[in-house]
Design an enzyme around this catalytic site. Sequence first.
Site, PDB file in Angstrom:
ATOM      1  N   HIS A 261      -1.843  -7.719   2.512  1.00 18.20           N
ATOM      2  CA  HIS A 261      -1.868  -8.208   3.906  1.00 18.20           C
ATOM      3  C   HIS A 261      -3.058  -7.683   4.697  1.00 18.20           C
ATOM      4  CE1 HIS A 261      -0.222  -4.802   6.433  1.00 18.20           C
ATOM      5  NE2 HIS A 261       0.152  -4.364   5.242  1.00 18.20           N
TER       6      HIS A 261
ATOM      7  N   GLY B  35       0.805  -1.213   0.000  1.00 19.97           N
ATOM      8  CA  GLY B  35       0.000   0.000   0.000  1.00 19.97           C
ATOM      9  C   GLY B  35       0.840   1.266   0.000  1.00 19.97           C
ATOM     10  N   THR B  36       1.898   1.274   0.775  1.00 19.20           N
ATOM     11  CA  THR B  36       2.740   2.468   0.881  1.00 19.20           C
ATOM     12  C   THR B  36       3.364   2.808  -0.468  1.00 19.20           C
ATOM     13  OG1 THR B  36       3.195   1.955   3.182  1.00 19.20           O
ATOM     14  CG2 THR B  36       4.734   3.458   2.090  1.00 19.20           C
TER      15      THR B  36
ATOM     16  N   SER C 192      -3.427  -3.388  -0.861  1.00 17.45           N
ATOM     17  CA  SER C 192      -2.349  -4.103  -0.190  1.00 17.45           C
ATOM     18  C   SER C 192      -2.852  -5.468   0.286  1.00 17.45           C
ATOM     19  CB  SER C 192      -1.871  -3.276   1.006  1.00 17.45           C
ATOM     20  OG  SER C 192      -0.897  -4.003   1.718  1.00 17.45           O
TER      21      SER C 192
ATOM     22  N   ASN D 132      -8.570   3.896   8.007  1.00 14.11           N
ATOM     23  CA  ASN D 132      -8.023   2.761   8.738  1.00 14.11           C
ATOM     24  C   ASN D 132      -8.231   2.852  10.243  1.00 14.11           C
ATOM     25  OD1 ASN D 132      -6.128   4.863   7.782  1.00 14.11           O
ATOM     26  ND2 ASN D 132      -4.742   3.962   9.284  1.00 14.11           N
TER      27      ASN D 132
ATOM     28  N   CYS E 252       0.660   2.600  12.906  1.00 16.32           N
ATOM     29  CA  CYS E 252       1.804   3.453  12.588  1.00 16.32           C
ATOM     30  C   CYS E 252       1.981   4.562  13.616  1.00 16.32           C
ATOM     31  CB  CYS E 252       1.622   4.074  11.212  1.00 16.32           C
ATOM     32  SG  CYS E 252       1.064   2.885  10.025  1.00 16.32           S
TER      33      CYS E 252
HETATM   34  C1  LIG Z   1      -2.077  -0.415   5.859  1.00 17.96           C
HETATM   35  C2  LIG Z   1      -2.411   0.800   5.080  1.00 17.96           C
HETATM   36  C3  LIG Z   1      -1.496   1.371   4.178  1.00 17.96           C
HETATM   37  C4  LIG Z   1      -0.096   0.836   4.014  1.00 17.96           C
HETATM   38  O1  LIG Z   1      -0.079  -0.401   3.372  1.00 17.96           O
HETATM   39  P1  LIG Z   1       1.256  -1.305   3.473  1.00 17.96           P
HETATM   40  O2  LIG Z   1       0.986  -2.437   2.542  1.00 17.96           O
HETATM   41  O3  LIG Z   1       1.330  -1.755   4.900  1.00 17.96           O
HETATM   42  O4  LIG Z   1       2.393  -0.473   3.058  1.00 17.96           O
HETATM   43  C5  LIG Z   1      -1.885   2.464   3.456  1.00 17.96           C
HETATM   44  N1  LIG Z   1      -3.110   2.999   3.604  1.00 17.96           N
HETATM   45  C6  LIG Z   1      -4.023   2.486   4.446  1.00 17.96           C
HETATM   46  C7  LIG Z   1      -5.374   3.105   4.550  1.00 17.96           C
HETATM   47  C8  LIG Z   1      -3.700   1.371   5.228  1.00 17.96           C
HETATM   48  O5  LIG Z   1      -4.594   0.883   6.082  1.00 17.96           O
END
Ligand SMILES: *Cc1c(COP(=O)(O)O)cnc(C)c1O
Length: 393
Positions: free
Chosen positions: A204, A74-75, A202, A154, A328
């Site tokens: 996971h 996601g990042t 993402s 989130n 985070c």
């Molecule tokens: C977890 C998350 C991310 C980051 O995703 P990663 O795969 O952990 O880098 C970005 N945006 C939101 C809304 C998330 O919940």
Amino acid sequence: MSCSTVYFDHGATTFVRPEVLAKMLPYFGQSYGNASSVYSLAKISRYALTNARKTIAECINASEENEIFFTSGGTESDNWAIFGVTEAYKNKGNHIITTKIEHHAVLNTCEYLEKNGCDVTYLSVDKYGKIDLNELENAITDKTFLISIMFANNEIGTIQPVKEIGEIAHKHGILFHTDAVQAVGHIPVDVQSMNIDLLSMSAHKFNGPKGVGALYVKKGVKISNCFYGGAQEKNKRPGTENVPSIVGMAEALKTACDEMIYVNTNLTRMRDRIIKEIIQNIPDVILNGHPTDRLPGNVNLSFKYIEGESLLLALDLKNICASSGSACTSASLDPSHVLLAIGLPHEIAHGSLRITLGYENTDDDIDYLFSVLPEIVERLRNMSPLYNKERKE
Ligand SMILES: *Cc1c(COP(=O)(O)O)cnc(C)c1O
């Protein structure tokens, strides 16, 4: 009562479904070919990539599989979407519109761009965490080239009016990116009917492996590279493809989408049960986020007179995993930027608990939470000077 762990932190990450892991394993072992090579072993990997791309495209209703680009999560997808479009459209303008409640993958990217010639508008949200569509439209200038607004938050689970945001963007000839990391695999996502140009996901977060994700880029949208190297992902995102993880992501997403209606009926019921019973049985608790337009598995409550961190430690001693704020921010002492943006005072923002449910959670897990939580809250409050002071008054 319960000796094994009760996991209520699916917003932070999820376990890999056993069926998903089973599909991944051959690509670590006998089918290890580099998808770019010419021999048959490589063809197996190429075929797996194409299939995964098709599956993922179908799950979000992309018009073709070539609109899906694999990333490390996601990042990276958020960074690439914003940096890549900023660079590709620099002749169009330098103004981005986003919100105050984005994930740091979007917020910190925008902050960096602000130091390097971009103007960024951070829209505020109401007490439920929703943006105002009029405020969005009024923020648009002739320099605006990108609107980046998350699909679902989130921390507090609030779902934004994504389709309407996309409509406004397109009416003004502006691109719309959405961080849909919390939405994909959890609630219906349709990039075509929702007017989405770029979308981050993402694996996971939907019972796939960590370290793999995708960026949807609608056909015709220009995006510059963040990385330079080989010809993978149509020269747009070089690096040998992470075939096992990509296969796992596709399998996890397909299962999540197939089971979504059934799972969400149950998650919504359990979510509302937790909210209702905790608010009924423990005084001075408030719900954060929207009462109904929220992710099916998301509960976010503020317990007055309590530190969220102490609550988490006490729950951990009872083998319950939960979160306060987001994963985070939990390492820092600042209260969550999301809870501040919905107007909570600092001390109440500090006392928040996020419970995020997954498909494997049961009512037994919730009963166990109810059996330990009131006592913990009472004990922590009795240690709070503020609580004792207000009780005497
Ligand atoms: C977890 C998350 C991310 C980051 O995703 P990663 O795969 O952990 O880098 C970005 N945006 C939101 C809304 C998330 O919940």
